[in-house]
Structures are given as C-alpha cells and as structure tokens.
Design a protein around this motif. Structure first.
Motif, PDB file in Angstrom:
ATOM      1  N   MET A   1       1.450  -1.429  -0.369  1.00  0.00           N
ATOM      2  CA  MET A   1      -0.086  -0.136   0.031  1.00  0.00           C
ATOM      3  C   MET A   1       1.031   1.388   0.260  1.00  0.00           C
ATOM      4  N   THR A   2       0.227   2.436  -0.676  1.00  0.00           N
ATOM      5  CA  THR A   2       1.073   3.450  -1.069  1.00  0.00           C
ATOM      6  C   THR A   2       1.173   3.996   0.525  1.00  0.00           C
ATOM      7  N   GLU A   3       2.128   5.244   0.641  1.00  0.00           N
ATOM      8  CA  GLU A   3       2.021   6.278   1.835  1.00  0.00           C
ATOM      9  C   GLU A   3       1.123   6.560   2.181  1.00  0.00           C
ATOM     10  N   PRO A   4       0.082   7.062   3.108  1.00  0.00           N
ATOM     11  CA  PRO A   4      -1.025   7.541   3.110  1.00  0.00           C
ATOM     12  C   PRO A   4      -0.599   9.136   3.125  1.00  0.00           C
ATOM     13  N   THR A   5      -1.470   9.876   2.798  1.00  0.00           N
ATOM     14  CA  THR A   5      -1.108  10.877   2.173  1.00  0.00           C
ATOM     15  C   THR A   5      -2.249  12.138   2.812  1.00  0.00           C
ATOM     16  N   THR A   6      -2.370  11.626   3.830  1.00  0.00           N
ATOM     17  CA  THR A   6      -4.103  12.500   4.304  1.00  0.00           C
ATOM     18  C   THR A   6      -2.577  13.776   5.496  1.00  0.00           C
ATOM     19  N   THR A   7      -3.072  14.627   5.694  1.00  0.00           N
ATOM     20  CA  THR A   7      -2.758  15.332   6.643  1.00  0.00           C
ATOM     21  C   THR A   7      -3.667  15.090   8.403  1.00  0.00           C
ATOM     22  N   ARG A   8      -2.589  15.871   9.052  1.00  0.00           N
ATOM     23  CA  ARG A   8      -3.225  15.386  10.991  1.00  0.00           C
ATOM     24  C   ARG A   8      -4.608  15.930  10.999  1.00  0.00           C
ATOM     25  N   SER A   9      -4.613  16.921  10.178  1.00  0.00           N
ATOM     26  CA  SER A   9      -6.305  17.305  10.564  1.00  0.00           C
ATOM     27  C   SER A   9      -7.259  16.201   9.954  1.00  0.00           C
ATOM     28  N   GLN A  10      -6.769  16.054   8.457  1.00  0.00           N
ATOM     29  CA  GLN A  10      -8.242  15.166   8.323  1.00  0.00           C
ATOM     30  C   GLN A  10      -7.780  13.915   9.438  1.00  0.00           C
ATOM     31  N   TRP A  11      -7.468  13.178  10.628  1.00  0.00           N
ATOM     32  CA  TRP A  11      -8.013  12.161  11.430  1.00  0.00           C
ATOM     33  C   TRP A  11      -8.227  12.163  11.992  1.00  0.00           C
ATOM     34  N   SER A  12      -9.429  11.285  11.943  1.00  0.00           N
ATOM     35  CA  SER A  12     -10.391  11.724  12.850  1.00  0.00           C
ATOM     36  C   SER A  12     -11.126  10.291  13.870  1.00  0.00           C
ATOM     37  N   GLU A  13     -10.751  10.329  14.710  1.00  0.00           N
ATOM     38  CA  GLU A  13     -10.949   9.471  16.403  1.00  0.00           C
ATOM     39  C   GLU A  13     -12.942   9.163  15.737  1.00  0.00           C
ATOM     40  N   GLU A  14     -13.371   9.570  15.727  1.00  0.00           N
ATOM     41  CA  GLU A  14     -15.146   9.673  15.654  1.00  0.00           C
ATOM     42  C   GLU A  14     -14.730   8.432  14.509  1.00  0.00           C
ATOM     43  N   ASP A  15     -14.517   9.109  13.458  1.00  0.00           N
ATOM     44  CA  ASP A  15     -13.747   7.812  12.163  1.00  0.00           C
ATOM     45  C   ASP A  15     -13.682   6.803  13.051  1.00  0.00           C
ATOM     46  N   PHE A  16     -12.589   6.738  13.337  1.00  0.00           N
ATOM     47  CA  PHE A  16     -12.299   5.607  14.204  1.00  0.00           C
ATOM     48  C   PHE A  16     -13.348   4.393  14.075  1.00  0.00           C
ATOM     49  N   ARG A  17     -13.807   4.865  15.213  1.00  0.00           N
ATOM     50  CA  ARG A  17     -14.933   4.795  16.117  1.00  0.00           C
ATOM     51  C   ARG A  17     -16.673   4.130  15.063  1.00  0.00           C
ATOM     52  N   SER A  18     -16.412   4.846  14.265  1.00  0.00           N
ATOM     53  CA  SER A  18     -17.383   4.367  13.344  1.00  0.00           C
ATOM     54  C   SER A  18     -17.156   3.786  12.576  1.00  0.00           C
ATOM     55  N   PHE A  19     -16.118   3.016  12.337  1.00  0.00           N
ATOM     56  CA  PHE A  19     -15.736   1.682  11.481  1.00  0.00           C
ATOM     57  C   PHE A  19     -16.292   0.979  12.398  1.00  0.00           C
ATOM     58  N   CYS A  20     -15.502   1.011  13.975  1.00  0.00           N
ATOM     59  CA  CYS A  20     -15.730  -0.244  15.263  1.00  0.00           C
ATOM     60  C   CYS A  20     -16.851  -0.554  14.998  1.00  0.00           C
ATOM     61  N   THR A  21     -17.570   0.493  15.043  1.00  0.00           N
ATOM     62  CA  THR A  21     -19.416  -0.046  15.503  1.00  0.00           C
ATOM     63  C   THR A  21     -19.798  -0.008  14.455  1.00  0.00           C
ATOM     64  N   ASP A  22     -19.209  -0.131  13.233  1.00  0.00           N
ATOM     65  CA  ASP A  22     -19.986  -0.860  11.782  1.00  0.00           C
ATOM     66  C   ASP A  22     -19.699  -1.889  11.660  1.00  0.00           C
ATOM     67  N   VAL A  23     -18.032  -2.323  11.203  1.00  0.00           N
ATOM     68  CA  VAL A  23     -17.850  -3.735  11.212  1.00  0.00           C
ATOM     69  C   VAL A  23     -18.264  -4.457  12.795  1.00  0.00           C
ATOM     70  N   PHE A  24     -18.337  -3.903  13.694  1.00  0.00           N
ATOM     71  CA  PHE A  24     -17.908  -5.089  15.656  1.00  0.00           C
ATOM     72  C   PHE A  24     -19.554  -5.624  15.463  1.00  0.00           C
ATOM     73  N   ALA A  25     -20.287  -4.782  14.771  1.00  0.00           N
ATOM     74  CA  ALA A  25     -21.731  -4.723  15.378  1.00  0.00           C
ATOM     75  C   ALA A  25     -22.739  -6.076  15.619  1.00  0.00           C
ATOM     76  N   SER A  26     -21.944  -7.157  14.914  1.00  0.00           N
ATOM     77  CA  SER A  26     -22.496  -8.465  14.799  1.00  0.00           C
ATOM     78  C   SER A  26     -22.527  -8.656  16.366  1.00  0.00           C
ATOM     79  N   LEU A  27     -21.109  -8.879  17.201  1.00  0.00           N
ATOM     80  CA  LEU A  27     -20.538  -9.296  18.381  1.00  0.00           C
ATOM     81  C   LEU A  27     -21.519  -9.076  19.253  1.00  0.00           C
ATOM     82  N   GLY A  28     -22.193  -9.833  20.322  1.00  0.00           N
ATOM     83  CA  GLY A  28     -23.387  -9.824  20.581  1.00  0.00           C
ATOM     84  C   GLY A  28     -23.461  -8.534  22.445  1.00  0.00           C
ATOM     85  N   ARG A  29     -22.477  -8.344  22.625  1.00  0.00           N
ATOM     86  CA  ARG A  29     -21.796  -8.068  24.005  1.00  0.00           C
ATOM     87  C   ARG A  29     -21.336  -6.823  23.807  1.00  0.00           C
TER      88      ARG A  29
END
Length: 414
Positions: A1-29
């Motif tokens: 994979m090529t090196e990321p080109t995004t800047t520090r201001s574009q990185w978001s913990e909210e986006d990371f948590r949103s990804f986890c909420t979606d992908v891990f929704a099948s986990l029951g607890r």
C-alpha cells in the motif's frame, strides 16, 4: 500500500469509532465490541511485535487477561465481521481478481491448532508451522485478505489430546488441499454478493489439480491457474484434428487429439506463431514476453476427454517465453477461452504483485504474532488483522486515516 497522503487535521477518532461500531455490530455484548476496538487500535498503532501485552500498552484501559479471553476463549463468530469488511471494501475497490494464496505461521511446540512439521512451498522447505488458505481481493494497487481457512494436517484427524487442547471443532477434519481452496470461495459465494472477478491461483507445486478445476467449473467460476509442466491435457482443434508440427512424426495419430503433458505438448507445438505482449510489475512498464495460446480440454477421471460425461470443459493453455529465450518459463490454464490475450497475461502476472503485498501485510499488522493455541483464537486474530488492513485501506481512500507513530490520536478505551 502506498504511503498515506492525508494530513493530521483529517484524521478523526470519531471515524475510527464509527468504523468499529459498524464492523463489530455482530458481536453480541458491549464488552466484546469494546475489546475488538481495543485490539484493532493496537494492531494499527503498536510498533514491532504485536503481542497482546504490547497491544494493551498501546491502547490502555483494558487488562491483558480480558483481551486474552476475548481472543482465545470468547465464542464469537468472525464470519459476519469478515463479510462486513468485504462489503465496505468493495465500495472503494473493484477486484481485478480473487487471488488464493497459502500462508504459513511458524510455531514452536505441538499444541497450537493444526500445527505440524510440514512442507511450505513458499519457503521451499519443511518447518513446524500452521498452514492456511486465504482469498485476497486484488487489483493493480492492493491485495487485501478477505477470507481464511486453517488447514488440518492428517495427524490432527486422530490426535484426541491435541484436538482437545486446541479446542478443535469436531467437523474440522483433514481433507484434500483443493477442498480448502473451494470451501473458502463457497463461504463467500452464498451470502457475500461477490462482484464478478476471476480466481487466480498457483497450482504448479500440486499434483492432481483436476478436482479443483472441476470444482470451479461446476460453480461457473472463471479462473486462471499457474500449472506444472507435468500437468496433462487434451490438445485438439475444431474438427478433432491437430496441426501437424514440422518437427514431429506422429503417423496415424495426427487425426486424433493428443493426451500428453504440457511440456510434451510444447515440444510439439513450440514453432506455432506467438504474440509479444507488454506487461508491468510493481510500476515497471515495458516488460515484454512472447505468449502462445493453445486450445485444450480437461482430462476426466476415466482418462478420456468427454467419454460418458458429455463434452469436457474447454480451456486455454497459455505459455510464456522470455524474449530471445528458447525455453518457456510459465504455463497457465484458464476457462476464459474468449478473453483477449492481453487480459490473460495481466491476470497471469497479478500474482507477482499479490505475494509480496501479502507478506508486507503480515509484517505490518502482526499476522504471525498470535501467541494463543486455540482454533477459534487463530480465526479471531486473522479476522482482526484483516480488519486493521481494511480500515487503513478505506481510511486512506477517504482521507480519514487513524494515525500511528508519534502523531497518533490519544485513545481512551470505551
């Protein structure tokens, strides 16, 4: 994979948590979903070896014991997570091929699930390891593992002690190599909604690949497979007549299809016209080889093409000669008999990209760092490694990458 080109201001913990909420929704607890988020963050941001102890140090707020229990003993199913990762991935990537690869996991001792002293083709030697099959979504730029199978050695079929200690499910028994390759595709075909793309796989070190090819053809799956020069084929042209090679004297057999190895077929047809095709490897352009296409058919179980089975499947044998060389260096079989030669060559060469990318993935995301022994734990770990890579791929494409290294986001476990 090529090196990321995004800047520090574009990185978001909210986006990371949103990804986890979606992908891990099948986990029951809730505690399982939080543990998965912690593990994923650790895989993304922990430098060096990704042991559970070091993952916990990278993402504080959860005990090492609780994370060990989540990976090794907690009875959650990784399949819905793999499926959701794939659904998100294909929103951003169009697969050129589904490349099937073998991956080895070196291990000490005898009690990790399915570990055995066995031959590893990619290493060219025997080592004490686990062997797995993975299907990767591959395009010109990326190779992302999306599904996995851990292969069960023959000795594990009857070893009650080791099966019990590794919590091996009763239905996980030794079976032919080709069945693992077909099963890992079947998992995806039923419910995943796969975008159409051919399967590409290296079978050059395997004997009796016909059941595998037949399994793909029964599923109407397009494929291109690298084969050994000892692979046997039927060679024929329309009207069941073969061209008389200038260098061969075959007598009356010239009116019949030839049943012979690939190497013998090339020895008889080497002087047929070839076409020069340009291809690329890791960005290098202008690479060229000569290719010969030959119409062939399957060799069926009774040894006769089409007897009592109807017509044998049509295939094309693709042969490559380096420019200026007398000997061919590669052979492939495909059921895509109407594809342009340039497309077949591109698929044949795609594995040159896939294999090193897969090794880079293993190093970057700690694929071989799993320290547990259970069968379920292995599947949990590799699913979360795939999740880490998928997150990075999607986040880089959308400019929301969760950073690592010195600039990573401060993380507070849920």
């Amino acid at each position: 994979m090529t090196e990321p080109t995004t800047t520090r201001s574009q990185w978001s913990e909210e986006d990371f948590r949103s990804f986890c909420t979606d992908v891990f929704a099948s986990l029951g607890r809730t505690d399982q979903r939080n543990a998965a988020e912690t593990y994923l963050y650790g895989l993304l941001n922990c430098a060096g070896r990704k042991s559970i102890r070091r993952l916990v140090e990278t993402a504080p707020g959860r005990s090492e014991q609780s994370l060990q229990q989540f990976i090794n003993q907690s009875p959650w199913d990784p399949e819905p997570i793999r499926r959701r990762l794939f659904e998100r991935l294909v929103q951003h990537l169009k697969p050129s091929a589904y490349v099937i690869e073998e991956v080895h996991f070196p291990k000490h001792g005898r009690y990790s699930a399915a570990v055995e002293r066995q031959y590893v083709h990619t290493l060219g030697r025997v080592c004490n390891c686990q062997l797995a099959i993975t299907v990767t979504l591959t395009d010109e730029d990326l190779t992302v593992p999306i599904n996995w199978r851990l292969m069960v050695p023959e000795a594990w079929g009857r070893d009650v002690e080791r099966r019990t200690r590794a919590r091996m499910p009763d239905h996980e028994l030794p079976r032919p190599y080709w069945q693992y390759q077909v099963e890992v595709l079947d998992d995806m075909a039923l419910e995943w909604g796969l975008p159409s793309a051919p399967v590409v796989v290296d079978t050059a070190n395997r004997t009796n690949i016909e059941p595998f090819l037949a399994g793909l053809e029964q599923r109407r799956q397009q494929y291109l497979v690298h084969v050994s020069p000892t692979q046997r084929v039927w060679y024929e042209t329309p009207g069941n007549r073969t061209p008389r090679p200038q260098t061969a004297s075959l007598g009356d057999t010239q009116t019949l299809p030839w049943h012979l190895t690939v190497s013998d077929l090339i020895a008889r047809t080497w002087n047929l016209p070839r076409e020069t095709v340009e291809w690329r490897h890791e960005g290098a352009t202008g690479l060229r080889s000569q290719f010969l296409q030959l119409p062939v058919r399957a060799t069926l179980s009774d040894g006769v093409a089409g007897r009592a089975h109807g017509p044998a499947p049509q295939r094309t044998l693709l042969c490559e000669w380096p420019l200026g060389k007398a000997r061919p260096r590669g052979f492939w079989l495909t059921n895509m008999v109407d594809r342009p030669l340039s497309e077949l060559v591109a698929l044949a060469k795609i594995r040159l990209h896939a294999a090193p990318r897969l090794e880079a993935f293993a190093d970057r995301y700690g694929l071989r760092d799993y320290e547990g022994r259970t069968f379920a734990g292995w599947h949990h770990h590799v699913a979360l490694c795939s999740a880490a890579y998928t997150y990075d791929v999607i986040a880089e494409r959308t400019g929301t990458r969760c950073p690592g290294g010195e600039d990573r986001l401060e993380y507070a476990a849920s």
